[in-house]
Design an enzyme around this catalytic site. Structure first.
Site, PDB file in Angstrom:
ATOM      1  N   SER A  51     -15.877  59.627  56.015  1.00 18.51           N
ATOM      2  CA  SER A  51     -16.246  60.968  55.576  1.00 18.51           C
ATOM      3  C   SER A  51     -15.964  62.022  56.635  1.00 18.51           C
ATOM      4  O   SER A  51     -15.653  63.165  56.311  1.00 18.51           O
ATOM      5  CB  SER A  51     -17.725  60.998  55.186  1.00 18.51           C
ATOM      6  OG  SER A  51     -18.524  60.571  56.279  1.00 18.51           O
ATOM      7  N   ASP A 103     -26.100  53.465  65.242  1.00 19.38           N
ATOM      8  CA  ASP A 103     -25.438  52.991  64.029  1.00 19.38           C
ATOM      9  C   ASP A 103     -25.032  51.535  64.204  1.00 19.38           C
ATOM     10  O   ASP A 103     -23.842  51.197  64.188  1.00 19.38           O
ATOM     11  CB  ASP A 103     -24.210  53.859  63.738  1.00 19.38           C
ATOM     12  CG  ASP A 103     -23.676  53.627  62.326  1.00 19.38           C
ATOM     13  OD1 ASP A 103     -24.405  53.037  61.503  1.00 19.38           O
ATOM     14  OD2 ASP A 103     -22.537  54.034  62.041  1.00 19.38           O
ATOM     15  N   GLN A 126     -10.417  60.087  59.983  1.00 22.79           N
ATOM     16  CA  GLN A 126      -9.650  58.892  59.655  1.00 22.79           C
ATOM     17  C   GLN A 126      -8.934  58.395  60.892  1.00 22.79           C
ATOM     18  O   GLN A 126      -8.736  59.131  61.863  1.00 22.79           O
ATOM     19  CB  GLN A 126      -8.675  59.166  58.522  1.00 22.79           C
ATOM     20  CG  GLN A 126      -7.733  60.329  58.710  1.00 22.79           C
ATOM     21  CD  GLN A 126      -7.148  60.798  57.378  1.00 22.79           C
ATOM     22  OE1 GLN A 126      -7.848  60.912  56.373  1.00 22.79           O
ATOM     23  NE2 GLN A 126      -5.834  61.074  57.378  1.00 22.79           N
ATOM     24  N   VAL A 127      -8.531  57.112  60.849  1.00 25.39           N
ATOM     25  CA  VAL A 127      -8.020  56.420  62.033  1.00 25.39           C
ATOM     26  C   VAL A 127      -6.616  55.908  61.768  1.00 25.39           C
ATOM     27  O   VAL A 127      -6.333  55.330  60.705  1.00 25.39           O
ATOM     28  CB  VAL A 127      -8.950  55.255  62.427  1.00 25.39           C
ATOM     29  CG1 VAL A 127      -8.375  54.489  63.616  1.00 25.39           C
ATOM     30  CG2 VAL A 127     -10.347  55.769  62.760  1.00 25.39           C
TER      31      VAL A 127
END
Length: 829
Positions: free
Chosen positions: A247, A406, A250-251
């Site tokens: 969200s 996380d 991006q990789v």
């Protein structure tokens, strides 16, 4: 149970035992507060008066039985561990994200979360605010209407197909509304104090994988941020499309032109900060209305503090969400973690190496890490890496003060070379030093079973308002907590804990096994309600003795809500350690998260020079007599536990060598001697403790030796018929010290000598390298003596090698001996 979705949306639950230090992830306490959500689902029960552990056991077991009946226990445990998080890269294909284009202005968007600054910014852009509210109404309104209709029809009872369908629909709405609401749903999915277990599980299936934005836009961002005409100037290869899209960004996988290393290139989604800022502003505007509506549905009046708490929750999320968009901060967090672990000798844990020269506001380049998820890896060293993970998270929580927030299984990798790699450092929690020491003290009190100190711990940790301290002490809660923690320390997670509690429940209330499950539960409930009424009467509640069950439970829960609160930080802690426990249980069905905290705590309280850590160390080795310096004696069992924990820490966190940390090798006598001498040379709480107890033992041994020599000496009959030993007559001809406390051992001395004997035995079992002793008997006594002798020889030799330190160490013992002598004479008077 007739639980409506409206009760699930906001539930001020109290997972106190679940949250404590992250040490009780299997407890699954989940309940609404009294008079706020009047659902007849499970409610927390507290002991009504000072009672036995069995009373608390019965109440807890009854609670667990009710929870297990509708699968909430397993759902909560699963939800807290994050096992339902959706990592499917294609899960959101075809989804269209609803965003708002905002006009530029002469002011700039705040890059840090500040509600007042956001309000000022968006007051100049009312069109953007109204457009976003319209999108929320358009895409969320249909779901709200449908859900309310289902609720009116009674189709949203707990666990029903209607409830599952409603929450699934909510997931789709959140995804379509964009990154902020995806993150909001995921943040809610780990909040057992707000949501029911079923809702947590459903929301964890929210996918953070969203359709990627165009690679042409991403590459333009890379060029602009890194200051190149073409990405080929930096990367010899780069994937044409992203390997993952989330969200916030991006990789891409790439290869550095300089050096040829494989790297991950993370590119932020354009305009994401503005989208999050707008959604936060709108959410703050709507929160008071939502709170009043929710309370109206539940039939209660809205208080100002209700709105204040809701806004605080929004602000808590806001700070975290905005921080995740700061790639420079993420780079600092990643590099800082790696450096701090290396500095502390935690060689078996790592984070992706940051390519510092390629870090910008919206572009982050790190090394590419090859590995597999820890929870799904079948390698035999996974249990070792679970220990590594526990020690790493305890180090973050209690030492570095930056906790990774996380820790879902997808962010914990076993690398191909057998290390633990922790990914995704966008969201972290700062842990103040005062809170760190409070947690250390609490864990030390747990391990030392010093439950009387826990009410004060609750206040320092933020669980209990200071003004409620005396009520918590009077409630005898710590007795029940002691039972729970002892059960948890036996391992096996929530499932085996429930089985043990159930067995004790039956033993207490139905030893003959004559009652059915329902009859037994009814008997326990009946006893609990009677005890609860007694407690309420003691608290001055009028008419408690004749209250019906519903009123009793409401009053008890109101009392609990006054006594306890859940500080926000503990939810992240509980989530982290619940995830780690889940991974541990997947490889070892008897895994104990409580036991796994001991190695780090042992090492920490033995090495930290802080006075507060010194108090924790004294609690650990002396127990509840730690403050009486004239009576305290080391507990051999606790000292051995401490030493074993320190050894496990060293084994679990050392460089990868394939060794099993549970199979501890004997300590080398040379290393053991060096460790003891290092302790005596280095000022620290441990040094003071060792000097105190060694002085006590040496003095008691001297008195014991004198007594034995005197008794063995020939007797001499003096004039007047007095009978004395020859040795005593020579040393003390006037008999001034015959009955002095200076030459006679007391009870403390005997305890000290016995403790020393047992500690020598323990040290002999820990230390290896002694020559074989052919005279050793079947019980190994000869070998133990040989090992102790080898250690003594090593100490003498190494002490001579360090002889320049002998005067300073001698002064320490002399001062301590004088203090102890003065104390003995004072007690004699």
């Amino acid at each position: 149970d007739g639980l409506h979705l409206s009760h699930i949306v906001v539930r001020p639950a109290m997972p106190l035992l679940l949250a404590l230090s992250g040490l009780a992830p299997g407890l699954a306490l989940h309940a609404p507060a009294a008079a706020r959500a009047r659902s007849p689902c499970m409610q927390i029960k507290s002991p009504e008066r000072p009672g036995s552990v069995a009373d608390m056991s019965a109440a807890m077991a009854d609670m667990r039985e009710q929870l297990a009946a509708d699968e909430r226990t397993s759902a909560l445990i699963s939800a807290m561990r994050g096992t339902n998080i959706n990592d499917d890269d294609n899960a959101a294909s075809g989804t269209t994200l609803q965003v708002v284009e905002m006009r530029a202005g002469d002011d700039s968007l705040p890059t840090e979360y500040d509600p007042a600054a956001l309000s000022a910014y968006f007051r100049k852009r009312p069109g953007a605010v109204l457009t976003r509210i319209g999108q929320l109404a358009l895409y969320g309104g249909a779901w709200v209407a449908k859900t309310l209709l289902s609720a009116l029809r009674g189709e949203l009872t707990s666990g029903s197909e209607g409830e599952v369908a409603a929450v699934a629909g909510l997931r789709d709405v959140l995804v379509s509304l964009g990154p902020f609401y995806i993150k909001l749903g995921q943040a809610l999915s780990i909040r057992p104090d707000i949501l029911s277990p079923q809702a947590m599980v459903q929301l964890q299936q929210l996918c953070d994988k969203v359709p990627p934005f165009e690679s042409a836009v991403a590459m333009q961002c890379v060029r602009d941020e890194l200051g190149v005409e073409d990405v080929s100037e930096l990367f010899s290869t780069i994937t044409p499309e992203p390997v993952a899209a989330a969200s916030l960004g991006q990789v891409y996988k790439a290869t550095l032109r300089e050096g040829g290393d494989e790297v991950a290139v993370k590119v932020q989604r354009p305009g994401i900060l503005a989208e999050i800022a707008l959604d936060l502003h709108v959410l703050r505007l709507l929160t008071p209305l939502q709170t009043m509506f929710q309370n109206a549905v539940n039939g209660v009046q809205t208080q100002p503090e209700d709105i204040a708490v809701a806004l605080q929750l929004v602000d808590e999320w806001g700070r975290g969400f905005v921080a995740e968009t700061d790639y420079r901060l993420e780079a600092r967090n990643t590099a800082g973690f790696a450096a701090s672990m290396k500095a502390r000798g935690l060689d078996a844990v790592c984070a992706p190496v940051v390519v510092e020269r390629l870090v910008r506001d919206t572009v982050l380049v790190t090394e590419w890490v090859d590995g597999s998820r820890l929870d799904s890896d079948a390698s035999p060293d996974v249990p070792r890496l679970c220990g590594v993970a526990i020690n790493a998270y305890l180090t973050m929580l209690l030492d570095t003060g930056v906790l990774h927030c996380d820790p879902h299984p997808g962010n914990l990798l076993r690398t191909t070379d057998g290390k633990l790699c922790i990914l995704d450092w966008g969201m972290t929690l700062g842990v103040p030093q005062d809170l760190q020491y409070s947690l250390i003290e609490f864990i030390a009190h747990v391990n030392a079973e010093d439950y009387a100190a826990m009410p004060d711990d609750f206040v320092r940790l933020g669980f209990t308002p200071p003004e409620q301290l005396e009520r918590v002490r009077a409630s005898n809660l710590t007795e029940g907590l002691s039972f729970v923690l002892r059960q948890l320390s036996q391992g096996g997670g929530g499932k085996k804990l429930q089985a043990r509690v159930r067995d004790e429940w039956r033993e207490q209330y139905d030893p003959g096994g004559l009652l059915s499950k329902e009859e037994l539960r009814a008997k326990v409930r009946e006893g609990f309600y009677a005890q609860a009424r007694t407690q309420l009467e003691a608290d001055g509640v009028e008419g408690a003795s004749v209250m019906d069950v519903q009123n009793v439970m409401e009053k008890m829960q109101q009392r609990n809500r006054e006594l306890f609160q859940v500080p926000p930080y503990i939810l992240y802690v509980a989530r982290a350690f619940s995830t780690l426990e889940g991974i541990g249980l997947s490889s070892d069905p008897d895994y104990s998260i409580v036991q796994e905290t001991l190695p780090y705590i042992s090492r920490r309280i033995m090495s930290d020079p802080s006075p507060r850590t010194a108090g924790a160390l004294e609690t650990f080795v002396f127990g509840d007599v730690k403050d009486d310096r004239t009576a305290r004696v080391l507990s051999p069992k606790r000292v051995e536990t401490l030493l074993q924990g320190a050894r496990k820490y060293a084994a679990a966190t050392a460089a990868v060598d394939g060794a099993d940390p549970t199979l501890l090798q004997p300590l080398d006598t040379e290393a053991a001697a060096d460790a003891l001498l290092d302790t005596l040379q280095t000022p620290s709480p441990l040094q003071a403790l060792v000097v105190e107890q060694l002085t006590l033992v040496l003095a008691a041994s001297s008195r014991q030796l004198w007594s034995r020599l005197r008794d063995a000496s020939p007797r001499v009959e003096l004039a007047g018929g007095e009978d004395r030993s020859l040795l005593g007559l020579l040393v003390d001809p006037l008999g001034l010290f015959r009955a002095s406390r200076l030459v006679e051992n007391d009870e403390r001395d005997h305890k000290a000598l016995e403790a020393a004997r047992r500690l020598v035995e323990a040290a002999s079992s820990l230390v290896g390298g002694a020559p074989a002793d052919a005279t050793a008997g079947p019980d190994g006594e000869g070998a133990a003596n040989a090992e102790a002798a080898a250690l003594a020889r090593a100490l003498v030799r190494k002490a001579w090698e360090r002889r320049e330190h002998i005067p300073a160490i001698s002064r320490l013992f002399l001062v301590e001996a004088l203090d102890q002598t003065a104390a003995r004479l004072g007690r004699g008077r």
